[in-house]
Enzyme design. Structure first.
Site, PDB file in Angstrom:
ATOM      1  N   GLU A  34       0.854  -1.190   0.000  1.00 34.67           N
ATOM      2  CA  GLU A  34       0.000   0.000   0.000  1.00 34.67           C
ATOM      3  C   GLU A  34       0.890   1.240   0.000  1.00 34.67           C
ATOM      4  O   GLU A  34       1.721   1.416   0.879  1.00 34.67           O
ATOM      5  CB  GLU A  34      -0.911   0.006   1.227  1.00 34.67           C
ATOM      6  CG  GLU A  34      -1.715   1.276   1.427  1.00 34.67           C
ATOM      7  CD  GLU A  34      -2.493   1.707   0.196  1.00 34.67           C
ATOM      8  OE1 GLU A  34      -2.348   2.870  -0.209  1.00 34.67           O
ATOM      9  OE2 GLU A  34      -3.239   0.877  -0.354  1.00 34.67           O
ATOM     10  N   ARG A 108     -17.057   3.622   4.646  1.00 37.65           N
ATOM     11  CA  ARG A 108     -15.876   2.981   4.054  1.00 37.65           C
ATOM     12  C   ARG A 108     -14.765   2.819   5.091  1.00 37.65           C
ATOM     13  O   ARG A 108     -14.068   1.792   5.123  1.00 37.65           O
ATOM     14  CB  ARG A 108     -15.376   3.818   2.880  1.00 37.65           C
ATOM     15  CG  ARG A 108     -14.169   3.219   2.172  1.00 37.65           C
ATOM     16  CD  ARG A 108     -13.700   4.116   1.034  1.00 37.65           C
ATOM     17  NE  ARG A 108     -14.664   4.136  -0.049  1.00 37.65           N
ATOM     18  CZ  ARG A 108     -14.639   3.285  -1.079  1.00 37.65           C
ATOM     19  NH1 ARG A 108     -13.730   2.337  -1.142  1.00 37.65           N
ATOM     20  NH2 ARG A 108     -15.543   3.390  -2.024  1.00 37.65           N
ATOM     21  N   TYR A 220     -28.223   7.676   3.457  1.00 37.55           N
ATOM     22  CA  TYR A 220     -28.482   6.533   4.334  1.00 37.55           C
ATOM     23  C   TYR A 220     -27.609   6.632   5.579  1.00 37.55           C
ATOM     24  O   TYR A 220     -26.576   7.313   5.572  1.00 37.55           O
ATOM     25  CB  TYR A 220     -28.242   5.205   3.616  1.00 37.55           C
ATOM     26  CG  TYR A 220     -26.925   5.079   2.887  1.00 37.55           C
ATOM     27  CD1 TYR A 220     -25.747   4.759   3.561  1.00 37.55           C
ATOM     28  CD2 TYR A 220     -26.858   5.253   1.511  1.00 37.55           C
ATOM     29  CE1 TYR A 220     -24.541   4.619   2.887  1.00 37.55           C
ATOM     30  CE2 TYR A 220     -25.662   5.129   0.826  1.00 37.55           C
ATOM     31  CZ  TYR A 220     -24.511   4.809   1.519  1.00 37.55           C
ATOM     32  OH  TYR A 220     -23.318   4.689   0.845  1.00 37.55           O
ATOM     33  N   ASP A 299     -11.490  -1.963  -9.270  1.00 36.10           N
ATOM     34  CA  ASP A 299     -11.459  -0.789 -10.136  1.00 36.10           C
ATOM     35  C   ASP A 299     -10.297  -0.799 -11.114  1.00 36.10           C
ATOM     36  O   ASP A 299     -10.388  -0.212 -12.198  1.00 36.10           O
ATOM     37  CB  ASP A 299     -11.389   0.489  -9.300  1.00 36.10           C
ATOM     38  CG  ASP A 299     -12.737   0.882  -8.712  1.00 36.10           C
ATOM     39  OD1 ASP A 299     -13.746   0.219  -9.038  1.00 36.10           O
ATOM     40  OD2 ASP A 299     -12.792   1.850  -7.923  1.00 36.10           O
TER      41      ASP A 299
END
Length: 400
Positions: A34, A108, A220, A299
């Site tokens: 990462e 997230r 939401y 993605d």
């Protein structure tokens, strides 16, 4: 010579960490790269329908998400033209029982934190923060994956390299430099607010989808119901790469200030003080997903418009199928690894294409105006909740 059981995964987002966990569960050792120095607690809300939540539950993540993920009671379809609700699709415990897995809405950052905690607890996964994929070479022992960490470089010998590094993927650029993200002409604005900032009737556990002329709005609860996630999609020309640029509140408020938007929709927009925005890019549908012992996921392979609420879900599905193919394939030689990755791409391509088409079609439906919007509202009312929800079964019922 048998290949290493090490797989390098570039990108520790939702797809990358899910892939690491799924592959480790199948007996592989994972090096998870990462480029960020820290996995920041940032981002928007996510909808995780049963096809995705089922995989997370099977990986053991449910206890870590309890108290954070919210199970909405319904999806409320609202029409700006009609001035309010035109259909209500029931979810909740009944839908969970029918699908065998929950429908969750979650921040997230909460999902990312749960995944990272699970990764950190797994001795077969090594998470390297501040470490970026740089290069890869093929040889008799598999692959040598070179990484850059600050000014230093290091390398690992691996069975396979998985590019889960997002729409601006370095791994995809290494394999297929001609494949570039395409701007959709749409911009997503997101913001969150405390649930206490809204009247109680607007904070119940539900997903609100507001359809309007050339724009739509989704809201939401997230973070155990303590916050409300608001996302507005509008047309525009601003197309800077990235997903979290500051947005000027007055700009998005003025877009929804028109009398065509009912007071409730405008109230949700006006209640958010701080906005972030990201230009919506997609990856061409016909791009390649693998080459030899290297494959793309999420993605990086198929970034899509978010109007089917399946971006994260498709990356999670990719991770499960990838792990299945590699665990069932002959992975002690390069040809066997390449065959397993080819099978993974073949198994995923048809479903991904259908979801991409669905997302594009729903985006057009959401943004209708005039007579087209009136006809849309009539059709949705005529179909009724049962038929509307049944149309989602092909997504929700999917299993590895």
């Amino acid at each position: 010579m048998a290949l290493s059981r090490t797989i390098v995964v570039a990108g520790a987002g939702i797809g990358g960490m899910t892939a690491a966990l799924a592959l480790a569960q199948k007996g592989f050792r994972i090096v998870l790269l990462e480029k960020a120095e820290k996995l920041e607690e940032a981002g928007a809300g996510l909808q995780l329908s049963p096809n995705a939540s089922r995989i997370l539950v099977e990986l053991g993540l449910e206890p870590r998400l309890t108290g954070r993920a919210v199970m909405p009671e319904s999806i409320n379809i609202m029409s700006a033209r009609a001035g309010g609700e035109i259909s209500r699709l029931p979810l909740g415990q009944a839908a969970t029982f029918a699908a065998g897995a929950p429908y969750w809405v979650v921040h997230r950052a909460d999902l990312q934190a749960a995944l990272q905690a699970h990764v950190n607890d797994n001795p077969d996964i090594e998470l390297r923060l501040g470490c970026q994929f740089d290069d890869v070479t093929k040889h008799a022992r598999g692959l040598t994956v070179v990484q850059r960490q600050g000014l230093s470089r290091q390398q690992d010998v691996a069975t396979a390299l998985i590019g889960a590094d997002g729409i601006w993927s370095s791994v995809r650029n290494h394999l297929f430099p001609e494949v570039q993200p395409q701007f959709s002409g749409l911009i997503a604005w997101r913001g969150t607010l405390a649930a206490t900032a809204l009247p109680r009737e607007y904070t119940s556990p539900r997903v609100q989808l507001w359809m309007g002329p050339n724009a739509h709005l989704v809201a939401y609860p997230i973070s155990g119901g303590r916050q409300i996630n608001v996302v507005a999609i509008v047309a525009g020309t601003w197309n800077r790469p990235g997903w979290s640029a500051p947005g000027e509140a007055n700009e998005i408020k003025s877009t929804f200030a028109s009398s065509r938007w009912p007071a409730t929709g405008r109230m949700l927009i006006n209640a958010v003080d701080e906005w972030r925005r990201w230009a919506l890019f997609t990856v061409p549908d016909d791009g390649e997903w693998h080459q030899g012992s290297i494959a793309l996921l999420g993605d990086a392979a198929h970034a899509m418009l978010p109007f089917a609420a399946q971006g994260a879900g498709m990356a999670i599905e990719d991770a499960a199928v990838l792990a299945k193919c590699l665990s069932e394939g002959k992975t002690d030689n390069a040809d066997g690894v390449a065959a397993a990755l080819k099978r993974y791409a073949r198994m995923r391509r048809g479903r991904i294409a259908r979801v991409q088409r669905t997302a594009r079609r729903q985006g057009r439906i959401y943004h209708m105006s005039g007579l087209a919007a009136a006809a849309r509202d009539l059709v949705i009312r005529a179909l009724g909740p049962k038929q509307m929800l049944a149309r989602q079964d092909w997504i929700f019922d999917w299993r590895v």
